[in-house]
Motif scaffolding. Structure first.
Motif, short mmCIF file in Angstrom:
data_model
loop_
_atom_site.label_atom_id
_atom_site.label_comp_id
_atom_site.label_asym_id
_atom_site.label_seq_id
_atom_site.Cartn_x
_atom_site.Cartn_y
_atom_site.Cartn_z
N SER A 270 2.14 6.10 -30.10
CA SER A 270 2.58 7.09 -29.11
C SER A 270 1.36 7.48 -28.30
CB SER A 270 3.18 8.33 -29.78
OG SER A 270 4.36 8.04 -30.47
N GLY A 271 1.58 7.85 -27.04
CA GLY A 271 0.47 8.31 -26.23
C GLY A 271 0.62 7.90 -24.78
N ARG A 272 -0.43 8.16 -24.03
CA ARG A 272 -0.44 7.86 -22.60
C ARG A 272 -1.75 7.17 -22.26
NH1 ARG A 272 1.80 11.88 -17.90
NH2 ARG A 272 1.04 10.77 -16.06
N TRP A 273 -1.63 6.05 -21.58
CA TRP A 273 -2.79 5.23 -21.23
C TRP A 273 -2.87 5.09 -19.70
CZ3 TRP A 273 0.59 4.47 -25.15
CH2 TRP A 273 0.08 4.35 -26.45
N LYS A 274 -4.08 4.90 -19.19
CA LYS A 274 -4.30 4.89 -17.75
C LYS A 274 -4.63 3.48 -17.25
CE LYS A 274 -5.81 8.41 -15.62
NZ LYS A 274 -4.48 9.05 -15.41
N VAL B 125 4.57 5.73 -15.52
CA VAL B 125 4.46 6.98 -14.76
C VAL B 125 3.74 6.67 -13.45
CG1 VAL B 125 3.67 9.37 -14.79
CG2 VAL B 125 4.30 8.24 -16.94
N GLN B 126 4.46 6.76 -12.34
CA GLN B 126 3.90 6.33 -11.06
C GLN B 126 3.05 7.44 -10.44
OE1 GLN B 126 6.53 4.21 -8.40
NE2 GLN B 126 7.80 3.48 -10.09
N ASP B 127 1.84 7.56 -10.98
CA ASP B 127 0.93 8.65 -10.59
C ASP B 127 -0.29 8.15 -9.82
OD1 ASP B 127 -0.13 7.23 -12.67
OD2 ASP B 127 -0.96 8.97 -13.71
N TRP B 128 -0.28 6.94 -9.34
CA TRP B 128 -1.45 6.31 -8.71
C TRP B 128 -1.59 6.83 -7.27
CZ3 TRP B 128 -5.68 4.27 -10.25
CH2 TRP B 128 -6.40 3.33 -9.50
N ASP B 129 -2.57 7.69 -7.03
CA ASP B 129 -2.77 8.30 -5.71
C ASP B 129 -4.25 8.28 -5.41
OD1 ASP B 129 -2.50 9.59 -3.31
OD2 ASP B 129 -2.13 11.57 -4.19
N VAL B 130 -4.70 7.22 -4.75
CA VAL B 130 -6.13 6.96 -4.58
C VAL B 130 -6.42 6.53 -3.14
CG1 VAL B 130 -6.61 6.35 -6.99
CG2 VAL B 130 -5.71 4.62 -5.44
N VAL B 131 -7.71 6.47 -2.81
CA VAL B 131 -8.10 6.07 -1.46
C VAL B 131 -8.34 4.57 -1.35
CG1 VAL B 131 -9.12 8.30 -0.91
CG2 VAL B 131 -10.56 6.52 -1.92
N GLY C 46 -0.82 -0.61 -8.17
CA GLY C 46 0.12 -0.09 -9.15
C GLY C 46 -0.54 0.20 -10.48
N SER C 47 -1.73 0.80 -10.43
CA SER C 47 -2.48 1.09 -11.67
C SER C 47 -1.98 2.39 -12.30
CB SER C 47 -3.98 1.16 -11.36
OG SER C 47 -4.44 -0.05 -10.80
N PHE C 48 -0.71 2.37 -12.63
CA PHE C 48 -0.04 3.56 -13.12
C PHE C 48 -0.34 3.83 -14.59
CE2 PHE C 48 3.18 1.98 -9.87
CZ PHE C 48 2.74 2.83 -8.87
N ARG D 47 0.83 -1.21 0.00
CA ARG D 47 0.00 0.00 0.00
C ARG D 47 0.86 1.26 0.00
NH1 ARG D 47 -4.18 -2.21 4.65
NH2 ARG D 47 -5.25 -3.75 3.33
N GLU D 48 1.92 1.24 0.79
CA GLU D 48 2.77 2.43 0.90
C GLU D 48 3.54 2.69 -0.39
OE1 GLU D 48 5.13 1.84 4.36
OE2 GLU D 48 3.45 2.16 5.77
N GLN D 49 4.03 1.64 -1.05
CA GLN D 49 4.78 1.85 -2.29
C GLN D 49 3.87 1.93 -3.51
OE1 GLN D 49 7.46 -1.49 -2.40
NE2 GLN D 49 6.00 -2.83 -3.43
N ARG D 50 2.59 1.56 -3.31
CA ARG D 50 1.52 1.67 -4.30
C ARG D 50 1.59 0.60 -5.40
NH1 ARG D 50 1.82 7.36 -6.56
NH2 ARG D 50 4.04 6.96 -6.29
N TYR D 51 2.28 -0.48 -5.16
CA TYR D 51 2.26 -1.61 -6.09
C TYR D 51 2.71 -2.87 -5.36
CZ TYR D 51 7.35 -0.86 -6.55
OH TYR D 51 8.69 -0.71 -6.30
#
Length: 387
Positions: free
Chosen positions: A139-143, A181-187, A193-195, A35-39
């Protein structure tokens, strides 16, 4: 001389069950780390591989060991009762069925190093791809690439064309060819690790692309099980494990110390006993429907038949209902637990966040009720990708 106990298959089953229990014990110790490292750490995913979760949907011709859906789902539920995030990541072991429409030559390359392949999907938002002689330049960014930190292969979404009936393609890329991109910041489900996945002019050969839910070229019972439906079930059952953890916590804490105000223990209060009992009945009822539908569909396939539209509607309906019911159960437990549950570090807070996530997935949204109802009344489903 002492005689060995049981037959060889019985000993193998016992050893497998013991290894699974040992994995759960380690998970209980490490879930806060995830949980703390997010993956979920790669070494732990490797341990899940050793338990067969990532070969359970691999074609048998490539070394897979088919696990009936209900059996796989029960294992995911048990993992999720310890940690929902790890259950979510492990659930992607079912999603190799998505890749059944790849050319057999491509599948042979995919499984060349063995049947245990960790798949992560980040299909949306669909990003443009430039056709090339070999395939596509993307090319692009996916979630939402859940589990990508330990993935062997990652799927990203690109547009379809006339050959796909307008459905988007999934393009398979190796993790080393993209940026995570490690941007996963959720409750909730913090450890999945859904980056985001970022690609810059990565060329993907056409034979490494597929249509999600496309016609499989593998002729095995599991590959006749509706692929998108199986993915929905695998995510839904995570919520059942989270709800089980909340109810187990409620029963344990209810018999503990009394209130700081001098009020009776929770278990000595009629409203608490009745509320927890009702929640228990509701969860068990939803689970029974869920597993009944899965078993019925699988038996149809094993007998040589095909899953009917009505059976698929029950699979989708029971999955959506289980996710929503499980979330309501966790909310019920929190509402009955008094002021102790309002603190950020209370165990129920993590479960509350985890229970929120599955029901928000598009596969498990309230729209599934209308779509299932339409099919049960002999009409076409009202949402795309229902089967």
């Amino acid at each position: 001389m002492a005689q060995s106990q049981g037959t060889e298959p019985e000993r193998a089953a016992h050893n497998s069950a013991t290894a699974f229990d040992e994995m759960l014990a380690e998970l209980a110790e490490r879930r806060q780390e995830f949980r703390e490292q997010r993956y979920v750490s790669k070494d732990f995913v490797h341990r899940l591989k050793g338990l067969g979760l990532y070969r359970s949907a691999t074609p048998e011709r490539f070394g897979g060991q088919t696990m009936p859906p209900a059996e796989f789902l029960r294992k995911i539920e048990r993992i999720s009762a310890v940690d929902g995030s790890t259950g979510w990541v492990a659930s992607f072991g079912s999603q190799l069925v998505y890749l059944g429409s790849l050319p057999l030559e491509t599948q042979a390359k995919l499984y060349a190093d063995g049947p245990d392949v960790v798949f992560a999907g980040a299909l949306f938002p669909i990003q443009q791809a430039t056709p090339t002689d070999r395939g596509f330049l993307i090319s692009g960014r996916w979630k939402f690439a859940s589990g990508c930190m330990a993935a062997d292969i990652i799927c990203v979404g690109i547009p379809g064309d006339d050959s796909t009936s307008g459905k988007p393609r999934g393009a398979l890329v190796r993790p080393e060819d993209v940026q995570i991109v490690q941007d996963w910041d959720v409750v909730g489900m913090r450890g999945t690790g859904s980056f985001d996945v970022l690609a810059d002019n990565v060329e993907v050969d056409r034979e490494w692309t597929f249509i999600r839910g496309g016609e499989p070229v593998v002729d095995e019972p599991l590959y006749r099980y509706p692929a998108i439906t199986y993915a929905a079930q695998s995510l839904s059952v995570v919520s059942a494990g989270v709800a089980r953890a909340a109810l187990d916590h409620a029963k344990e804490v209810g018999s503990g110390r009394g209130s700081i105000t001098g009020a009776p223990k929770l278990a000595d209060r009629a409203y608490y006993r009745a509320g927890i009992a009702e929640a228990e009945a509701v969860l068990r009822s939803a689970r029974a429907y869920f597993y009944e539908a899965a078993d019925e569909a699988w038996q149809t396939l094993v007998a040589g038949g095909l899953v009917s539209d009505e059976q698929n509607a029950h699979l989708r309906l029971s999955a959506a209902y289980l996710a929503r019911t499980s979330s309501e159960v966790v909310h019920k437990v929190v509402s009955l637990s008094g002021t102790a549950a309002i603190y950020r570090d209370h165990p129920l807070q993590a479960l509350l966040g985890d229970a929120l996530v599955p029901q928000e997935h598009a596969f498990l949204s309230p729209a599934m009720y209308d779509a299932a109802g339409a099919v049960l009344m002999g009409r076409p489903p009202t949402v795309p990708a229902f089967r």
